[in-house]
Design a protein around this motif. Sequence first.
Motif, PDB file in Angstrom:
ATOM      1  N   UNK A  31     -27.520  38.967 -43.466  1.00 14.07           N
ATOM      2  CA  UNK A  31     -28.852  38.750 -43.711  1.00 14.07           C
ATOM      3  C   UNK A  31     -29.514  39.731 -44.625  1.00 14.07           C
ATOM      4  N   UNK A  32     -30.930  39.385 -44.553  1.00 15.35           N
ATOM      5  CA  UNK A  32     -32.284  39.878 -45.803  1.00 15.35           C
ATOM      6  C   UNK A  32     -33.170  40.532 -44.878  1.00 15.35           C
ATOM      7  N   UNK A  33     -32.480  42.685 -44.896  1.00 13.19           N
ATOM      8  CA  UNK A  33     -33.389  42.796 -43.764  1.00 13.19           C
ATOM      9  C   UNK A  33     -33.288  42.786 -42.357  1.00 13.19           C
ATOM     10  N   UNK A  34     -34.030  42.306 -41.573  1.00 18.77           N
ATOM     11  CA  UNK A  34     -34.144  41.233 -40.546  1.00 18.77           C
ATOM     12  C   UNK A  34     -33.747  40.296 -40.002  1.00 18.77           C
ATOM     13  N   UNK A  35     -33.975  39.223 -40.529  1.00 15.51           N
ATOM     14  CA  UNK A  35     -33.333  37.592 -41.229  1.00 15.51           C
ATOM     15  C   UNK A  35     -32.372  37.422 -41.303  1.00 15.51           C
ATOM     16  N   UNK A  75     -21.999  39.498 -45.487  1.00 17.88           N
ATOM     17  CA  UNK A  75     -22.208  40.888 -45.165  1.00 17.88           C
ATOM     18  C   UNK A  75     -20.804  41.338 -44.307  1.00 17.88           C
ATOM     19  N   UNK A  76     -20.972  39.517 -44.254  1.00 18.81           N
ATOM     20  CA  UNK A  76     -19.113  39.744 -42.758  1.00 18.81           C
ATOM     21  C   UNK A  76     -18.362  38.096 -43.071  1.00 18.81           C
ATOM     22  N   UNK A  77     -17.701  37.527 -43.123  1.00 17.11           N
ATOM     23  CA  UNK A  77     -16.349  37.030 -42.758  1.00 17.11           C
ATOM     24  C   UNK A  77     -15.573  37.229 -43.939  1.00 17.11           C
ATOM     25  N   UNK A  78     -14.986  35.653 -43.906  1.00 15.94           N
ATOM     26  CA  UNK A  78     -14.125  35.098 -45.103  1.00 15.94           C
ATOM     27  C   UNK A  78     -13.796  33.370 -44.823  1.00 15.94           C
ATOM     28  N   UNK A  79     -13.637  33.314 -46.386  1.00 14.23           N
ATOM     29  CA  UNK A  79     -13.376  31.682 -45.944  1.00 14.23           C
ATOM     30  C   UNK A  79     -12.305  31.410 -46.973  1.00 14.23           C
ATOM     31  N   UNK A  88     -15.486  38.158 -51.701  1.00 10.85           N
ATOM     32  CA  UNK A  88     -15.154  39.076 -52.451  1.00 10.85           C
ATOM     33  C   UNK A  88     -14.352  38.280 -54.192  1.00 10.85           C
ATOM     34  N   UNK A  89     -14.988  37.857 -54.554  1.00 11.58           N
ATOM     35  CA  UNK A  89     -14.631  37.399 -56.004  1.00 11.58           C
ATOM     36  C   UNK A  89     -15.593  36.712 -56.331  1.00 11.58           C
ATOM     37  N   UNK A  90     -16.265  36.890 -57.541  1.00 16.55           N
ATOM     38  CA  UNK A  90     -17.285  36.537 -58.754  1.00 16.55           C
ATOM     39  C   UNK A  90     -16.936  35.814 -58.330  1.00 16.55           C
ATOM     40  N   UNK A  91     -18.859  34.791 -59.027  1.00 11.87           N
ATOM     41  CA  UNK A  91     -18.584  33.421 -58.983  1.00 11.87           C
ATOM     42  C   UNK A  91     -18.156  32.621 -60.407  1.00 11.87           C
ATOM     43  N   UNK A  92     -17.896  32.934 -61.500  1.00 12.34           N
ATOM     44  CA  UNK A  92     -17.420  32.341 -62.831  1.00 12.34           C
ATOM     45  C   UNK A  92     -16.458  32.492 -61.668  1.00 12.34           C
ATOM     46  N   UNK A  93     -15.160  33.074 -61.328  1.00  9.40           N
ATOM     47  CA  UNK A  93     -14.202  32.909 -61.148  1.00  9.40           C
ATOM     48  C   UNK A  93     -14.129  31.378 -59.769  1.00  9.40           C
ATOM     49  N   UNK A  94     -14.873  31.936 -58.784  1.00 10.54           N
ATOM     50  CA  UNK A  94     -14.313  30.446 -57.791  1.00 10.54           C
ATOM     51  C   UNK A  94     -15.243  29.487 -58.220  1.00 10.54           C
TER      52      UNK A  94
END
Lengths: 275, 330
Positions: A31-35, A75-79, A88-94
């Motif tokens: 979410x970004x604020x209420x969106x 905010x939530x979830x896994x993939x 939780x893995x940083x972009x360069x590691x992905x």
Amino acid sequence: MNAEHPMAGVPAQPGVPKPDPVLVANGLQRSFGGLRAVDVDHLEIPRHTITSLIGPNGAGKTTLFNLFTGFDEADEGDWHLNGGPLAGISAYQVARKGMVRTFQLTKSLARLTVMDNMLVATKDHPGENLWGAITGGWKTTEAANRERAVELLARFGLEHMTDEFAGGLSGGQRKLLEMARALMMEPEVVMLDEPMAGVNPALTQSLLTHITGLRDDGKTVIFVEHDMDVVQEISDWVVVMAQGKIIAEGLPGDIARNRAVIDAYLGQHHGEAAS
Amino acid sequence: MDWSSVLIDGLLATIGPITAAYAVSAIGLNLQFGYAGLLNFGHVAFMLVGAYGMGIAANFGAPLWLGIIIGILAAMALGLLLGIPTLRLRADYLAITTIAAAEAIRLLVRSSWAQPLTNGVFGIQGFAGPFFALNPFPAAELYGFGDFVVTGRKLWVMIVGWTVVALMTLLIARLIHSPWGRVLKAIREDEDATTSLGKNVFAYKLQALMIGGGIAGVAGILLALEQQNVTPDAYLPKITFILYVIVILGGAGTILGPIVGAVVFQFMFFTIDALMVNAQANISWVGDLLTPAAAGQVKLVFVGIGMMLLMIYRPQGILGNREEVLIDER
């Protein structure tokens, strides 16, 4: 579409399980604020296919891309990529794990030559850490990478630009360079964020050929697109997003006739005035 | 008007140890700004920390070589300290933090609170003895020809200074021409694209900040040895901006740019200075127009005009590649 379509027989419904998913997401929220920009219950991306992610502006496609590739935090979830968790893995590691993305606004490294753009895209280069850079001993890796870069540049028709600054390329050439550069990473999944945006029709055809070429090389391609015609032509599977949710999935031919998709694109009340 | 003395004074200052120290410091800044695109506006603080690291270590009785190592490590630690909270953020946060930290550190070391350690505004002396003990040239002897002479003492500092310049240049050349250096340039161009290619951008920026900071520490140590003195007010913010002028003048992102920039800047600076002082004393209408003190200040006007002309007609600096500068950020 030929008879042995890879996705034939998979029911066209949001969150449907696929025979051999490479990327699986569960309960992904951002979410970004209420969106609520992304709110995906379940999504599976089939391996060795071209999956396109479509939806109207603001549907959350790029946000979903950013979450998958670590450029934004969920905010939530896994993939999972091949069963390995990516939350939780940083972009360069992905990127090192084999999922490489491009950007909606092409990001060429302007004041590097085309060849250097290609050579930056490498994993585990001994010369890229400080110690290796000082002590040397990275020339073999460099030579092998250069050889691969030459091949890829030839495949994308950029071999004559090898020693030019990337900033001197035309818009279309930069798209090609970005795609070639992503391939230098030897990715398993290539994520293309609106590769056709602002590209002339002739180049669109050439880009489409390259994208199908990626699949034929055994890569999985996920790409974001607005244009339904483009999607029809090359996708094996289509995922439709609207207001952060996945509202439909299916074969490209079916999606174009899907009521929910038409509503999402044109608004729910279209056609009613005429009736 | 004594033209030969103007030229000789200018040239002697140009090849002097101060120029060498500025060149070393500019080499560090060039790694950060020219190659990694880091906006470090507190470069002078790294010089200060290097010099004070050595001076304070000497006060505790450490031998000079150990003091020098401590100074360099302290300057690198400052890079770590400033980099960790800021380098993940947008580029301007580093700029704000470094410019503030540089002044804060200078005010801290000159405060009465820190006086037991730093001797406040009076600074630290008496550490350079072992350095000059190594001088093979008789200190008072004159070397050179005609009026173009330096003392043996100065010659020693010059030789050491320019040797350090050469060593640092070789180090940077090795780093920049390696894949590590290529990643650094990629980060300068676009951090997101470089991240998407599997690079830990934060770690690279931190390394560049620390290495550039360590090199600035070496420059601070050179200056301190030359002056046999470490005082807080030798590290004013304007030094940082002179170093930026040097880097941009020579050509940011070029290996030899900082050296060429330092030499040309110092030559311009000291020649114009000598010219103004000479003209003030020898040409009557200039003497009527300017006091001796004002004549010294006018040189800054000329340096400023020189920089403006350079930016208009040669934005890439003396050694830069024009084509590279003209590429717009699309």
